[in-house]
Scaffold this active site. Structure first.
Site, mmCIF file in Angstrom:
data_model
loop_
_atom_site.group_PDB
_atom_site.id
_atom_site.type_symbol
_atom_site.label_atom_id
_atom_site.label_comp_id
_atom_site.label_asym_id
_atom_site.label_seq_id
_atom_site.Cartn_x
_atom_site.Cartn_y
_atom_site.Cartn_z
ATOM 1 N N HIS A 116 -41.905 72.830 -18.946
ATOM 2 C CA HIS A 116 -40.513 72.577 -18.552
ATOM 3 C C HIS A 116 -39.753 71.820 -19.648
ATOM 4 C CE1 HIS A 116 -37.191 72.017 -15.837
ATOM 5 N NE2 HIS A 116 -37.867 72.482 -14.803
ATOM 6 N N GLU B 31 -38.308 78.662 -19.151
ATOM 7 C CA GLU B 31 -39.622 78.533 -18.536
ATOM 8 C C GLU B 31 -40.217 79.919 -18.351
ATOM 9 O OE1 GLU B 31 -38.939 75.787 -15.001
ATOM 10 O OE2 GLU B 31 -36.984 75.896 -15.952
ATOM 11 N N HIS C 139 -42.333 73.124 -8.035
ATOM 12 C CA HIS C 139 -43.152 72.694 -9.185
ATOM 13 C C HIS C 139 -44.459 71.996 -8.795
ATOM 14 C CE1 HIS C 139 -39.994 74.072 -11.685
ATOM 15 N NE2 HIS C 139 -39.250 73.001 -11.750
HETATM 16 C C1 GLA Z 1 -36.341 74.300 -12.449
HETATM 17 C C2 GLA Z 1 -35.559 74.729 -11.272
HETATM 18 C C3 GLA Z 1 -34.304 73.937 -11.177
HETATM 19 C C4 GLA Z 1 -34.601 72.446 -11.143
HETATM 20 C C5 GLA Z 1 -35.446 72.081 -12.327
HETATM 21 C C6 GLA Z 1 -35.915 70.651 -12.274
HETATM 22 O O1 GLA Z 1 -35.800 74.726 -13.621
HETATM 23 O O2 GLA Z 1 -35.252 76.110 -11.303
HETATM 24 O O3 GLA Z 1 -33.589 74.303 -10.020
HETATM 25 O O4 GLA Z 1 -35.289 72.126 -9.966
HETATM 26 O O5 GLA Z 1 -36.564 72.904 -12.405
HETATM 27 O O6 GLA Z 1 -34.860 69.752 -12.172
#
Ligand code: GLA
Length: 344
Positions: free
Chosen positions: A179, A309, A105
């Site tokens: 997110h 997402e 991220h």
């Molecule tokens: C995304 C990732 C997950 C986790 C979340 C944040 O969705 O795919 O594995 O890292 O972000 O907690």
């Protein structure tokens, strides 16, 4: 329709972060320019009861220490880049590894931790906030100066419209998303396993144990990942390893806004339909939520919310077989998503 703005809090830098409250139709959405987070979303149930269906925090402080990325806008690159590195034209770029050996991220200080410029406006039957930031060349190890513009809005017909744009002056991976964690029964109202989900995806990106794609796009047929017909999220959860955290390949042509998901909560009657121009959809069932202290004393345990997402596939910069996620002087980035709400 109405837009109001108030101070959300003051950052350690002394800068103020604002909260924008957008009201349209039967709903209200609030967003902050700190990390361009979605903070709350109030929607009626079939009995007319308004609940906040977004996991989050009551104060700015929560968003500055937001480990699970509740409501965050993610950039420059959503999800994981394997081994925290990628190569472009023979040059290797190294990123901050904030997820074991991988970069997640956007790295240490992704777009979710930056204060964006913000401007609110009314347009096309909706109320919007446009967020902008400039990420300098070398930011978090990524090449090129990148200008991002993300707008979120609420329409009279109870839709959230998300528009993600970026222009970068050197080739660079870009993958922006939001997110948001939803619980259609209301944040803090237990887990989302009894929600029913339908995903418009005939295959998904298989991953290794550290959640990096193997490169295989596996048909969902006869697997726990088959959501082509709506089913309770709980139904095949155990067989899927105790939770979903996978990128689904959205059916149809990327670049066109098409349906990717529909989730409903049988108790409140709330339904959310999601549309995207992107090739992928990360369906995440909050597997890492471990008792996060959220709004007004809510505690978010495992599966307290789910995320949809809209995105390019994880680790695309290292996977030539995936749709290309490298943008640059000759290729601007522009993607859209739409979340539409109903209650019956
Ligand atoms: C995304 C990732 C997950 C986790 C979340 C944040 O969705 O795919 O594995 O890292 O972000 O907690």
């Amino acid at each position: 329709m109405k837009i109001s703005k108030k101070i959300f809090g003051v950052l350690s830098s002394g800068k103020k972060a604002y909260l924008y409250i957008l009201k349209a139709g039967d709903m209200s959405l609030s967003v902050t320019n700190f990390g361009a987070h979605w903070v709350s979303l109030f929607a009626p149930s079939r009995n007319g009861r308004k609940d906040d269906i977004l996991l989050g925090y009551s104060t700015l402080d929560g968003y500055t220490r937001n480990k699970p990325y509740l409501g965050a806008t993610i950039g420059r690159f959503g999800n994981r880049i394997g081994d925290g590195r990628f190569s472009l034209d023979g040059t290797e770029y190294r990123l901050y590894k904030n997820d074991g050996p991988h970069s997640l991220h956007g790295g240490r200080r992704g777009f979710d931790k930056l204060l964006w410029k913000a401007e609110s406006y009314e347009e096309r039957g909706g109320v919007f906030v446009r967020f902008e930031l400039v990420s300098p060349d070398g930011d978090e190890g990524y090449p090129g100066t990148l200008k991002a513009a993300v707008s979120y809005g609420l329409t009279k017909s109870n839709e959230i419209i998300a528009d993600y744009q970026a222009a970068v002056d050197a080739p660079c991976p870009v993958n922006l998303t939001n997110h948001a964690y939803f619980n259609l029964a209301g944040e803090g109202a237990g887990d989302i396993l009894f929600h029913r989900a339908r995903l418009y995806a005939s295959s998904y990106a298989a991953v290794d144990e550290s959640l990096i794609p193997t490169g295989a796009l596996t048909p969902v047929q006869d697997t726990p990942f088959d959501f082509r017909t709506a089913k309770p999220i709980s139904r095949d959860l155990a067989a899927a390893g105790g939770g979903y955290d996978h990128c689904f390949v959205v059916d149809g042509d990327s670049g066109t806004l098409r349906p990717c998901a529909e989730v409903s909560d049988p108790r409140s009657g709330r339904i959310m339909r999601v549309f995207t121009t992107q090739p992928g959809l990360q369906f995440y069932t909050g597997n890492f939520l471990d008792g996060v202290t959220g709004k007004a004393g809510s505690v978010y345990g495992k599966h307290a919310g789910f995320c949809l997402e809209t995105q390019h596939f994880p680790d695309s910069p290292n996977r030539k077989e995936f749709p290309p996620a490298i943008f640059g002087p000759d290729r601007d980035y522009h993607e859209k998503a739409l979340f539409s709400f109903d209650w019956q």
